[in-house]
Design an enzyme around this catalytic site. Structure first.
Site, PDB file in Angstrom:
ATOM      1  N   HIS A  63       0.858  -1.517   0.010  1.00 30.36           N
ATOM      2  CA  HIS A  63      -0.216   0.039   0.149  1.00 30.36           C
ATOM      3  C   HIS A  63       0.679   1.419  -0.284  1.00 30.36           C
ATOM      4  O   HIS A  63       0.351   2.433   0.305  1.00 30.36           O
ATOM      5  CB  HIS A  63      -1.093   0.358   1.393  1.00 30.36           C
ATOM      6  CG  HIS A  63      -2.637  -0.929   1.165  1.00 30.36           C
ATOM      7  ND1 HIS A  63      -2.881  -1.114   0.251  1.00 30.36           N
ATOM      8  CD2 HIS A  63      -2.014  -2.614   1.360  1.00 30.36           C
ATOM      9  CE1 HIS A  63      -4.334  -1.480   0.730  1.00 30.36           C
ATOM     10  NE2 HIS A  63      -3.187  -3.024   1.232  1.00 30.36           N
ATOM     11  N   LYS A  67     -14.615   8.797  -4.063  1.00 29.89           N
ATOM     12  CA  LYS A  67     -15.489   9.131  -3.161  1.00 29.89           C
ATOM     13  C   LYS A  67     -15.752  11.085  -3.298  1.00 29.89           C
ATOM     14  O   LYS A  67     -17.547  10.779  -3.305  1.00 29.89           O
ATOM     15  CB  LYS A  67     -15.129   9.748  -1.065  1.00 29.89           C
ATOM     16  CG  LYS A  67     -14.989   8.040  -0.855  1.00 29.89           C
ATOM     17  CD  LYS A  67     -14.314   7.782   0.295  1.00 29.89           C
ATOM     18  CE  LYS A  67     -13.360   6.918   0.430  1.00 29.89           C
ATOM     19  NZ  LYS A  67     -12.428   6.087   1.965  1.00 29.89           N
ATOM     20  N   LYS A 102      -7.481  14.486   4.279  1.00 26.42           N
ATOM     21  CA  LYS A 102      -7.238  13.134   4.097  1.00 26.42           C
ATOM     22  C   LYS A 102      -5.591  13.376   6.167  1.00 26.42           C
ATOM     23  O   LYS A 102      -5.996  14.116   5.951  1.00 26.42           O
ATOM     24  CB  LYS A 102      -6.221  12.704   2.950  1.00 26.42           C
ATOM     25  CG  LYS A 102      -5.610  14.488   3.285  1.00 26.42           C
ATOM     26  CD  LYS A 102      -4.429  14.128   1.366  1.00 26.42           C
ATOM     27  CE  LYS A 102      -5.714  13.908  -0.255  1.00 26.42           C
ATOM     28  NZ  LYS A 102      -5.972  12.944  -0.760  1.00 26.42           N
TER      29      LYS A 102
END
Ligand code: 26V
Length: 786
Positions: free
Chosen positions: A333, A633, A521
């Site tokens: 990731h 999103k 974020k």
């Protein structure tokens, strides 16, 4: 759903749990009673799903993080009863919205990696895939963020304070996890993951660590109370917090214990189900079980499986390793070096010496394989699992794992071409891409009910919710004024709702008629919140100099948590807070622009922010953001991406077209080309507007309370090379913002661009992602409860 039965059931749970009638109950008590009444509706399907899944191959997602957020609203949507239950509660004079808002977020994660795990759980259930999640039931999730005079303070999160009605504790399935110094009990808490559109109910099993005995009776009797309770505290500390501070050895040991606790309990659980079916025959183990390792945190699962097979099940090491090679797959990731885990051999040896022995053995076999293939010593050192007395968890995962995947096309390419290039040459067949996704249930159907209803009206069906590529049909309305107006009206409604919420919780007034530009974020230097801040400060400077400047009213919104020990990240929070103070209190600006850093950004706050955005800020240094999922999103909810060519932004603009978004700045290949030759000072000196905003860090414009934090930020950019190329991208950033302002003037065209983003967001459903994992990695097909 029978309304009267539901009313009775809510009443019943209120009575037996709180000894009250519904009329007397507090909101959190109603929340619990309602949740239990709903849980009652799904338990039979849940049992049926388990029985059905037990008949064939199952996949397990092992993750240290699950950023679940709230359960109630999401489960109502999945069960298809949201509106009905709202009516039932209305009849009882209860406002569903208030009950939803009382629920604490289950914040058992940090950011994208944990939220992805939560989206995967949802999509696994909805696509009827035999997928079970395993993790840790942290009693305290990610800290709550308080803003004190613009600076971040951390407070303990107590998500369990009102209870946890959606989990079922399974004492009879507890297992024992052994460390060299003591053993603990891992008690499973199962959360139902309810499919949308089918009867399937999947399971997320979170382990809680408890002491084998409640306290030491002898010591207590001797009145040594603290010592008497030591074993209880030691055990409970293991599942207390996510990412305990590891600046000292005690913290490192605790993190390592957590990892082993999770994987050991999960594997014992998997092996128990295997033995119930096949006895001690492990030859089919890899045909029955696939384990996905979410980053390196659960990689100790590999030696733990081998340990159990060899030490407890009489399997030969060679065979156990062969079995392991058919079971595990690894997802990477991030390419940030700081996040690639390495553990000191000494620490592993201290807690579980046998695991170290097994890792050494695996490494030995691996080195032999490499020698047989003709690799020289230097090349072998690159691959070795143990190097300089450290265990490289990613190396272990890639060697034993049968698949390795990145999380967006660009990220996977970077893994193959640079970061893991030698591994790619060794095992090209292992490498795959699985571009991330998000669940449209939470990120559209639940959080934007207005847009969802309108899409359903336009498409004449609600099937888009689990077949998201149907959104493509919306493209036919590209010139339909009525549709475009309605889309803008819905956006306005979502902005008004957000503004009302922010007014309530932050006490700040926002103008819903202004352009909402949102960056939410984790706080990290590579995500470049500081670049955004510099831009905002520069805009302010220009507006001060020329108050009649022709721009639309604009609101810049930030939301982010900074890791408690990450000093620079916290300094950036403070700097943005200082800018906000200056801009918002300046009468010359007169509301033309506003800046707000919202407090305690988390999943439930995100549900209010994403639908209200006009602009989605995704401005990471090219190559650094593995994927991003917030970008998806925003897109699904009709925001236009303002971003760099990084992570999944690349695929977003591929789908929705570049002309419907704002792409700027250096690309990966530019950065590679500049390489070590980058001289940030040149950029700093070449552009006065840039120099002015960077100097604001140190020239007394703002105050960091005498900590020197702002000076450190300045140094990182001007004197220490500007690792993340903020200064190099500043001018391009400004030019792109000018295009945003110009475009926003033409509201019709803006609506068209927004429509194109919504219509082309289908591919970013995590249903698509999870089906790719199932088909291309796990070899699993859906199984639907009849
Ligand atoms: C985590 C932490 C936590 C402690 C402070 C330092 C630090 C530095 C990096 C990380 C990253 C951990 C891995 C991670 O969360 N990666 C994210 O995974 C998302 C899902 O795949 C992806 O969308 C994001 O781009 C990626 O950053």
């Amino acid at each position: 759903m029978n309304k009267e039965a539901l009313k009775n059931s809510i009443n019943k749970y209120c009575k037996v749990k709180y000894g009250k009638s519904l009329g007397e109950a507090k909101d959190y008590e109603i929340f619990n009673a309602l949740s239990l009444a709903l849980l009652e509706e799904v338990v039979d399907d849940w049992s049926e799903t388990k029985a059905l899944y037990n008949q064939g191959k199952k996949a397990y997602y092992l993750s240290a993080e699950y950023l679940m957020g709230r359960a109630l609203g999401n489960n109502l949507i999945s069960m298809g009863v949201y509106d009905e239950v709202k009516e039932v509660l209305n009849e009882l004079n209860i406002d569903l919205n208030a009950i939803e808002e009382i629920e604490e977020d289950a914040g058992l994660g940090n950011g994208g990696l944990g939220r992805l795990a939560a989206c995967f759980m949802d999509s696994g259930a909805t696509t009827n895939i035999p997928l079970q999640g395993y993790g840790i039931r942290y009693s305290n999730g990610l800290f709550n963020q308080k803003m004190v005079d613009g600076a971040q303070m951390e407070e303990v999160d107590t998500w369990l304070k009102y209870g946890d009605p959606w989990s079922i504790r399974k004492d009879d399935e507890a297992v024992i996890v052994e460390f060299s110094d003591y053993s603990v009990k891992a008690v499973p808490y199962d959360m139902p993951i309810i499919a949308y559109g089918s009867k399937n109910v999947n399971t997320l099993r979170l382990w809680q660590s408890e002491s084998l005995e409640s306290f030491d009776f002898d010591l207590f009797n001797k009145q040594e109370y603290t010592e008497a309770l030591k074993c209880k505290n030691d055990a409970e500390n293991i599942s207390r917090v996510l990412y305990p501070n590891d600046s000292k050895e005690a913290g490192k040991l605790l993190r390592l214990r957590q990892q082993y606790f999770m994987v050991s309990a999960s594997l014992k659980d998997i092996i128990r189900t295997h033995k119930a079916k096949f006895g001690s025959d492990f030859s089919s183990f890899g045909k029955e079980h696939a384990v996905q390792l979410n980053d390196t945190h659960p990689v100790l699962a590999i030696p733990e499986l081998i340990r159990i097979l060899v030490d407890e099940e009489n399997v030969k090491f060679k065979d156990a390793l062969s079995i392991a090679k058919t079971v595990f797959a690894y997802t990477n990731h991030t390419i940030l070096a700081e996040a690639l885990e390495k553990w000191d051999v000494k620490l592993i040896e201290k807690l579980f010496p046998r695991i170290l022995e097994i890792i050494r053995h695996i490494d030995f076999v691996f080195v032999q394989e490499l020698e047989d293939k003709g690799y020289d010593k230097e090349a072998i050192n690159e691959f070795k699992i143990i190097n300089y007395n450290q265990v490289r968890m990613a190396n272990l995962a890639i060697y034993v794992g049968f698949a390795v995947n990145g999380v967006a096309a660009l990220h996977t390419d970077i893994l193959k071409d640079t970061e893991l290039h030698n591994w790619y040459e060794l095992y090209p067949e292992k490498f795959q891409n699985k571009t991330n996704g998000i669940t449209p249930r939470r990120w559209m159907r639940l959080c934007n009910q207005e847009l969802s209803a309108y899409i359903t009206e336009l498409l004449g069906t609600e099937s888009w919710v689990n077949n998201l590529s149907e959104l493509k049909q919306l493209e036919k309305y590209i010139d339909d004024e009525a549709v475009l107006n309605k889309l803008m009206a819905i956006k306005k409604t979502k902005k008004e709702q957000l503004a009302a919420y922010i007014k309530e919780v932050e006490g700040v007034e926002l103008d819903p008629n202004s352009l909402f530009d949102i960056q939410i974020k984790r706080l990290h230097e590579y995500k470049r919140q500081l670049l955004n801040a510099f831009y905002i400060l520069d805009l302010y400077n220009r507006l001060k100099a020329n108050p009649s400047m022709d721009i639309p009213n604009v609101t810049f919104i930030f939301g982010a948590k900074a890791f408690p020990g990450y000093v620079r990240a916290k300094a950036i929070v403070k700097f943005i807070g200082e800018i906000a103070k200056k801009v918002n209190n300046d009468p010359v600006i007169g509301g033309k622009m506003k800046v707000i850093f919202v407090e305690n950004y988390r999943v439930s706050y995100g549900e209010k922010l994403f639908p209200a955005a006009d602009i989605s800020k995704q401005i990471s240094t090219a190559g650094k953001e593995a994927s991003g999922t917030g970008n998806m999103k925003f897109m699904m909810n009709g925001a236009l991406t303002f971003g760099t060519y990084d992570g999944a932004n690349v695929e977003i603009v591929q789908e929705a077209k570049e002309e419907n978004n704002f792409i700027f700045g250096l690309r990966v290949e530019d950065i590679e080309q500049i390489g070590g030759k980058y001289n940030s000072k040149e950029y700093y000196e070449a552009d006065l507007s840039l120099k002015t905003v960077v100097d604001a860090l140190v020239d007394g414009t703002f105050c960091d309370g005498g900590t020197g934090e702002f000076q450190d930020l300045y140094n990182s950019l001007v004197n220490e090379g500007d690792t993340y190329f903020l200064l190099a991208d500043f001018v391009a950033f400004k030019e792109a913002e000018d295009k945003v302002f110009a475009a926003y003037k033409d509201q019709k065209h803006w609506a068209q661009m927004s429509l194109m983003n919504i219509a082309n967001s289908g591919i970013f459903s995590s249903d698509r992602t999870i089906m790719q994992y199932a088909n291309e990695i796990w070899g699993i097909t859906p199984k639907t409860v009849k």
